[in-house]
Scaffold this motif. Structure first.
Motif, PDB file in Angstrom:
ATOM      1  N   ALA A  41      69.911  53.768  25.634  1.00 35.16           N
ATOM      2  CA  ALA A  41      68.951  54.083  24.571  1.00 35.16           C
ATOM      3  C   ALA A  41      69.600  54.982  23.529  1.00 35.16           C
ATOM      4  CB  ALA A  41      67.708  54.747  25.165  1.00 35.16           C
ATOM      5  N   HIS A  42      70.345  55.964  23.996  1.00 39.61           N
ATOM      6  CA  HIS A  42      71.056  56.845  23.069  1.00 39.61           C
ATOM      7  C   HIS A  42      72.027  56.036  22.212  1.00 39.61           C
ATOM      8  CE1 HIS A  42      74.203  59.758  21.871  1.00 39.61           C
ATOM      9  NE2 HIS A  42      73.140  60.502  21.606  1.00 39.61           N
ATOM     10  N   SER A  43      72.773  55.123  22.853  1.00 44.75           N
ATOM     11  CA  SER A  43      73.742  54.321  22.097  1.00 44.75           C
ATOM     12  C   SER A  43      73.045  53.440  21.065  1.00 44.75           C
ATOM     13  CB  SER A  43      74.615  53.480  23.035  1.00 44.75           C
ATOM     14  OG  SER A  43      73.894  52.407  23.588  1.00 44.75           O
ATOM     15  N   LEU A  44      71.901  52.854  21.429  1.00 43.91           N
ATOM     16  CA  LEU A  44      71.165  52.024  20.472  1.00 43.91           C
ATOM     17  C   LEU A  44      70.671  52.857  19.292  1.00 43.91           C
ATOM     18  CD1 LEU A  44      69.112  49.719  22.890  1.00 43.91           C
ATOM     19  CD2 LEU A  44      71.186  49.125  21.590  1.00 43.91           C
ATOM     20  N   ALA A  45      70.230  54.084  19.571  1.00 44.19           N
ATOM     21  CA  ALA A  45      69.777  54.962  18.484  1.00 44.19           C
ATOM     22  C   ALA A  45      70.941  55.338  17.567  1.00 44.19           C
ATOM     23  CB  ALA A  45      69.125  56.218  19.067  1.00 44.19           C
ATOM     24  N   VAL A  46      72.093  55.642  18.151  1.00 49.95           N
ATOM     25  CA  VAL A  46      73.278  55.970  17.354  1.00 49.95           C
ATOM     26  C   VAL A  46      73.701  54.758  16.524  1.00 49.95           C
ATOM     27  CG1 VAL A  46      75.730  56.598  17.464  1.00 49.95           C
ATOM     28  CG2 VAL A  46      74.068  57.799  18.910  1.00 49.95           C
ATOM     29  N   ILE A  47      73.680  53.571  17.115  1.00 49.48           N
ATOM     30  CA  ILE A  47      74.009  52.344  16.385  1.00 49.48           C
ATOM     31  C   ILE A  47      73.050  52.155  15.216  1.00 49.48           C
ATOM     32  CG2 ILE A  47      73.970  49.807  16.552  1.00 49.48           C
ATOM     33  CD1 ILE A  47      75.101  50.205  19.460  1.00 49.48           C
ATOM     34  N   GLY A  48      71.758  52.365  15.475  1.00 47.20           N
ATOM     35  CA  GLY A  48      70.769  52.235  14.399  1.00 47.20           C
ATOM     36  C   GLY A  48      71.020  53.199  13.262  1.00 47.20           C
ATOM     37  N   ASN A  49      71.319  54.438  13.607  1.00 44.64           N
ATOM     38  CA  ASN A  49      71.577  55.456  12.580  1.00 44.64           C
ATOM     39  C   ASN A  49      72.876  55.181  11.826  1.00 44.64           C
ATOM     40  OD1 ASN A  49      69.235  56.760  13.332  1.00 44.64           O
ATOM     41  ND2 ASN A  49      70.252  58.347  14.510  1.00 44.64           N
ATOM     42  N   THR A  50      73.893  54.732  12.545  1.00 43.60           N
ATOM     43  CA  THR A  50      75.223  54.552  11.952  1.00 43.60           C
ATOM     44  C   THR A  50      75.338  53.283  11.121  1.00 43.60           C
ATOM     45  OG1 THR A  50      76.192  55.746  13.822  1.00 43.60           O
ATOM     46  CG2 THR A  50      77.696  54.396  12.499  1.00 43.60           C
ATOM     47  N   TYR A  51      74.822  52.179  11.642  1.00 46.21           N
ATOM     48  CA  TYR A  51      75.045  50.884  10.983  1.00 46.21           C
ATOM     49  C   TYR A  51      73.844  50.333  10.219  1.00 46.21           C
ATOM     50  CZ  TYR A  51      79.229  50.792  13.889  1.00 46.21           C
ATOM     51  OH  TYR A  51      80.418  51.098  14.490  1.00 46.21           O
ATOM     52  N   PHE A  52      72.652  50.845  10.522  1.00 45.90           N
ATOM     53  CA  PHE A  52      71.463  50.228   9.931  1.00 45.90           C
ATOM     54  C   PHE A  52      70.580  51.216   9.168  1.00 45.90           C
ATOM     55  CE2 PHE A  52      72.692  47.625  13.621  1.00 45.90           C
ATOM     56  CZ  PHE A  52      73.022  46.455  12.938  1.00 45.90           C
ATOM     57  N   GLY A  53      71.121  52.388   8.862  1.00 44.39           N
ATOM     58  CA  GLY A  53      70.413  53.340   8.020  1.00 44.39           C
ATOM     59  C   GLY A  53      69.138  53.922   8.619  1.00 44.39           C
ATOM     60  N   LYS A  54      69.019  53.906   9.914  1.00 43.14           N
ATOM     61  CA  LYS A  54      67.831  54.469  10.566  1.00 43.14           C
ATOM     62  C   LYS A  54      67.970  55.983  10.671  1.00 43.14           C
ATOM     63  CE  LYS A  54      66.253  50.320  11.272  1.00 43.14           C
ATOM     64  NZ  LYS A  54      65.956  49.616  12.464  1.00 43.14           N
ATOM     65  N   SER A  55      66.902  56.635  11.012  1.00 45.60           N
ATOM     66  CA  SER A  55      66.938  58.093  11.199  1.00 45.60           C
ATOM     67  C   SER A  55      66.288  58.448  12.532  1.00 45.60           C
ATOM     68  CB  SER A  55      66.259  58.803  10.034  1.00 45.60           C
ATOM     69  OG  SER A  55      64.938  58.317   9.877  1.00 45.60           O
ATOM     70  N   TYR A  56      66.759  57.816  13.583  1.00 50.31           N
ATOM     71  CA  TYR A  56      66.238  58.076  14.919  1.00 50.31           C
ATOM     72  C   TYR A  56      66.639  59.469  15.394  1.00 50.31           C
ATOM     73  CZ  TYR A  56      65.760  52.958  15.325  1.00 50.31           C
ATOM     74  OH  TYR A  56      65.430  51.650  15.137  1.00 50.31           O
TER      75      TYR A  56
END
Length: 194
Positions: A41-56
């Protein structure tokens, strides 16, 4: 004085075995699963923040995943075919899980309950809940891959159905899609290949 037994109960997650209806090459308990789910879950959140402009909130999501199955201290691990056999069973089981979580929250000092309630009672329709659900499904897929890689034919059908479920989930979770494409194949490697 009240009994604050939340954490001693949480430490008992190691006694709850998963995949109970299936022969396992490698046994898995709830605490192991929760730790792995938290990492994913942590890795998915980091991926979202890093590659998809999310702010998880990466840390919050990791902790939500750590506790995502804690109700199973009281309920045990209900096998997926039973849990999702019908909408009536699924609905009833959700009520039972909610009751178990409420019982666990009462095992904390009152001043701490609100902090833990938001971690334990997360909604899968939120972004955070969606990431935790994706990580949970990904854990199941990796378990099935590992079992079949180790010659356990018992997990062949579970691998096929779980893979379909994860791919479907990835259609609405770009972080999961990224993980499937770029990281998941590495789980097929042996230690010497890594």
């Amino acid at each position: 004085m009240d009994s604050y037994t939340f954490f001693p109960l949480a430490f008992r997650m190691k006694y709850i075995n998963r995949w109970g209806l299936m022969r396992n090459v490698t046994s898995e308990n709830l605490l192991d699963h929760s730790a792995e789910c938290s990492m994913l879950a942590h890795s998915l959140a980091v991926i979202g923040n890093t590659y998809f402009g999310k702010s998880y909130d990466e840390g919050r999501i990791a902790v939500m995943a750590l506790y995502h199955d804690i109700s199973e201290i009281y309920t045990g691990d209900l096998p997926t075919p039973v849990k999702y056999h019908s909408s009536d069973i699924s609905s009833s089981y959700k009520e039972i899980e909610h009751g178990a979580l409420q019982k666990l929250l009462l095992k904390l000092p009152e001043e701490l309950r609100s902090s833990y309630e938001s971690l334990l009672e997360h909604d899968v329709s939120t972004d955070e809940g969606r990431i935790v659900k994706a990580a949970d499904k990904l854990c199941a897929l990796i378990k099935c891959m590992d079992e079949t890689k180790n010659g356990n034919a018992e997990f062949r059908e579970a691998l096929s159905s779980t893979k379909r479920s994860v791919e479907k989930l990835a259609e609405s979770c770009e972080e999961l899609g990224y993980f499937i494409k770029n990281i998941l194949p590495e789980f097929e490697k042996s230690l010497d290949e890594m």
